[in-house]
Write a protein that holds these residues in place. Structure first.
Motif: not given
Length: 221
Positions: A210-211, A3, A217, A220, A5, A213-215
């Motif tokens: 947002e895009s 994990q 992984k 936040p 950030k 961190i989504d792309t």
């Protein structure tokens, strides 16, 4: 997967922050036609290379004494250039910073060039937490030193950084630093930079914190 950030966004300058590559093609086209008329289109071959790399490959031997003159002409040319942001860049950088992401320019350009940038784009410096130039590094891209140094200065891990690059050497540098890499198809076509980048874009329109961190992984902040 560990994990992590998104803590830092690291940007090359020409072709990434500013739409300057066409202007450099004009300058180097003039230089290459003067010194290497036997090599039409050389200005396109040297795209993305540092000045040191260009000199070592194409201005050694009998042409080495010409380096000082070329450098002076380049410095004068950069004083007259336009430094227009890539479409959507200002919106993205504002979004990243509003979410607590640190931002830096990591460029092979020198301090005289940055003086020209600051003169033509007064808001430029306020967009970044750090600006690292060729004077800050001992090894040029594609070596990862520049990006690893930026991460170190921010106190973040490489895996917490996203690199934005357009040139082959810059993309390789981000890859070698083991960072996530966004390739901009401003200098080379998408299909050419795809093997060296995780995602490819033509400009920043529609790209957000947002895009990203989504792309990639990320968690936040």
């Amino acid at each position: 997967m560990k994990q992590r950030k998104l803590k830092a966004a690291l940007f090359d300058l020409d072709g990434v922050v500013f739409d300057t590559e066409p202007q450099y093609s004009i300058f180097w086209g003039m230089i290459c036609r003067q010194y290497h008329p036997e090599r039409p289109g050389l200005e396109h071959e040297i795209k993305g290379q540092t000045l040191t790399q260009i000199y070592e490959r194409w201005f050694s031997g009998d042409l080495e004494p010409e380096r000082e003159s070329i450098t002076n002409r380049l410095n004068a040319y950069e004083q007259t250039m336009h430094y227009d942001f890539i479409d959507g860049f200002e919106t993205l950088i504002s979004d990243l910073r509003s979410h607590g992401v640190l931002t830096a320019v990591v460029t092979s350009s020198n301090q005289p060039k940055m003086e020209s940038v600051n003169k033509h784009q007064p808001i430029f410096r306020s967009l970044f937490d750090r600006v690292l130039t060729s004077e800050d590094f001992t090894r040029s891209k594609p070596d990862p030193e520049c990006y690893l140094k930026a991460a170190e200065l921010f106190g973040v891990d490489a895996e917490e950084c996203v690199v934005f690059e357009d040139s082959f050497n810059g993309l390789r540098s981000g890859r070698a630093a083991e960072m996530s890499v966004v390739g901009l198809a401003t200098t080379n076509p998408v299909e050419a930079i795809a093997p060296l980048s995780d995602i490819q874009i033509t400009d920043y329109r529609g790209l957000t914190y947002e895009s990203l961190i989504d792309t990639f992984k990320f968690l936040p902040l």
